[in-house]
Enzyme design. Structure first.
Site, mmCIF file in Angstrom:
data_model
loop_
_atom_site.group_PDB
_atom_site.id
_atom_site.type_symbol
_atom_site.label_atom_id
_atom_site.label_comp_id
_atom_site.label_asym_id
_atom_site.label_seq_id
_atom_site.Cartn_x
_atom_site.Cartn_y
_atom_site.Cartn_z
ATOM 1 N N HIS A 53 -24.915 -42.119 8.554
ATOM 2 C CA HIS A 53 -25.076 -41.151 7.454
ATOM 3 C C HIS A 53 -25.275 -41.892 6.123
ATOM 4 C CE1 HIS A 53 -24.378 -37.640 5.020
ATOM 5 N NE2 HIS A 53 -23.978 -36.901 6.033
ATOM 6 N N GLU A 90 -30.652 -40.341 7.239
ATOM 7 C CA GLU A 90 -29.638 -40.605 8.269
ATOM 8 C C GLU A 90 -30.274 -40.696 9.654
ATOM 9 O OE1 GLU A 90 -27.108 -37.129 7.903
ATOM 10 O OE2 GLU A 90 -27.386 -37.089 5.748
ATOM 11 N N ARG A 148 -17.002 -40.333 0.956
ATOM 12 C CA ARG A 148 -18.207 -39.627 0.496
ATOM 13 C C ARG A 148 -19.164 -40.642 -0.119
ATOM 14 N NH1 ARG A 148 -20.177 -35.400 2.074
ATOM 15 N NH2 ARG A 148 -18.281 -34.176 1.753
HETATM 16 C C1 BG6 Z 1 -25.398 -33.964 6.962
HETATM 17 C C2 BG6 Z 1 -25.490 -32.624 7.623
HETATM 18 O O1 BG6 Z 1 -25.650 -34.972 7.894
HETATM 19 O O2 BG6 Z 1 -24.080 -34.140 6.465
HETATM 20 C C3 BG6 Z 1 -25.108 -31.543 6.634
HETATM 21 O O3 BG6 Z 1 -26.805 -32.398 8.116
HETATM 22 C C4 BG6 Z 1 -23.729 -31.815 6.063
HETATM 23 O O4 BG6 Z 1 -25.155 -30.276 7.270
HETATM 24 C C5 BG6 Z 1 -23.717 -33.212 5.473
HETATM 25 O O5 BG6 Z 1 -23.429 -30.852 5.085
HETATM 26 C C6 BG6 Z 1 -22.382 -33.619 4.858
HETATM 27 O O6 BG6 Z 1 -21.341 -33.402 5.721
HETATM 28 P P1 BG6 Z 1 -19.863 -33.663 5.259
HETATM 29 O O7 BG6 Z 1 -18.996 -33.232 6.409
HETATM 30 O O8 BG6 Z 1 -19.761 -35.125 4.963
HETATM 31 O O9 BG6 Z 1 -19.647 -32.825 4.022
#
Ligand code: BG6
Length: 271
Positions: free
Chosen positions: A150, A247, A53
């Protein structure tokens, strides 16, 4: 200089900049400048074995929830790349005053459309470049994929915004994907924000002076769940006030890579 400790590869450029990459997902988890200022957000509550994360996880071969049918329907959100252990390729790529570069490799899991991913991370005096190569290793079948870097930028989402999106169409995932047109000169993610901007320019500026240049990644997702992150097991209390995700990706549709061919997408972050 390149050093390795357990699952982490650290690269340090002679300017004093440094980057850490975790073999889990080949996720860049830290990007510090010569003054030791951290430019990426990383949660303090990571869950071992789960996608990291923070930093720069790679979404591949799907962005968001997988399609309900077809070869990718059983994949988790954002695909397999960010939850797979990548191989660190120790063959030196570059390590001198011009830049330091490392490479990671991942082959698709069995039973999925075959692909080989090569990810190179290059650090120079002012830039971090991350390049994803996707090779379709099938000699007969097309490889469909979405790909996205991301990127979690460190900063208060009330203060760090994104310029250059005024007039751009976006899909607002917080309202089920409604299409809207951006009307702000600076976009902040200081409330629940999940917007997929379509066909954005290849150069994007943040209000904190960071410049992002991207290639073959036509879309840009801006995300911060705000207090909705309270329900996330891997986000520390208040963590949502410490980042904005910007992203670059190819996510509006699936790219169809013909058999035997390679696709390259990258972003360059200039600090
Ligand atoms: C973003 C998406 O790229 O990632 C969101 O557009 C999503 O919809 C977010 O909630 C986080 O995703 P994750 O799977 O890492 O919780």
């Amino acid at each position: 200089m390149i050093s390795k400790e357990n699952k982490e590869i650290k690269i340090v450029h002679s300017s004093g900049n440094s980057v850490v990459i975790n073999k889990l997902g080949a996720t860049i988890t830290s990007f510090k400048d010569a003054h030791q200022k951290e430019h990426l957000f990383l949660s303090n509550k990571l869950i071992p074995g789960k996608a990291i994360r923070g930093g720069i996880p790679i979404a591949f071969p799907v962005f968001g929830k997988p399609p309900t049918s077809g070869a990718y329907s059983d994949l988790p959100q954002h695909g397999y790349a960010r939850i797979s252990e990548w191989t660190y390729d120790e063959t030196p790529v570059m390590d001198n005053d011009d830049g330091v570069s490392v490479r990671f490799i991942l082959d698709s899991p069995p039973k999925l459309p075959p692909a080989r991913l090569v990810y190179t991370v290059t650090l120079t005096a002012h830039q971090l470049t991350s390049t994803l190569h996707v090779k379709n290793t099938s000699s007969t079948d097309v490889l469909p994929f979405q790909a996205l870097l991301h990127t979690y930028y460190a900063g208060n989402p009330n203060e760090v915004g994104v310029k250059g999106l005024n007039g751009v169409r976006y899909s607002d995932k917080t309202t089920g994907g409604e299409t809207r047109i951006e009307s702000n000169d600076v976009v902040y993610a200081n409330k629940n924000t999940d917007s997929v901007y379509m066909n954005t320019t290849d150069e994007i500026h943040l209000t904190n002076g960071i410049k992002i240049r991207k290639h073959n990644l036509p879309d840009t997702v801006i995300w911060n769940p705000s207090e909705g992150a309270k329900s996330m097991a891997d986000m520390h209390e208040g963590g949502w006030n410490e980042f904005i995700c910007v992203e670059p990706g190819h996510v509006r549709d699936f790219y169809d890579l013909v058999p035997g061919k390679e696709w390259i997408g990258f972003q360059v972050i200039t600090i």
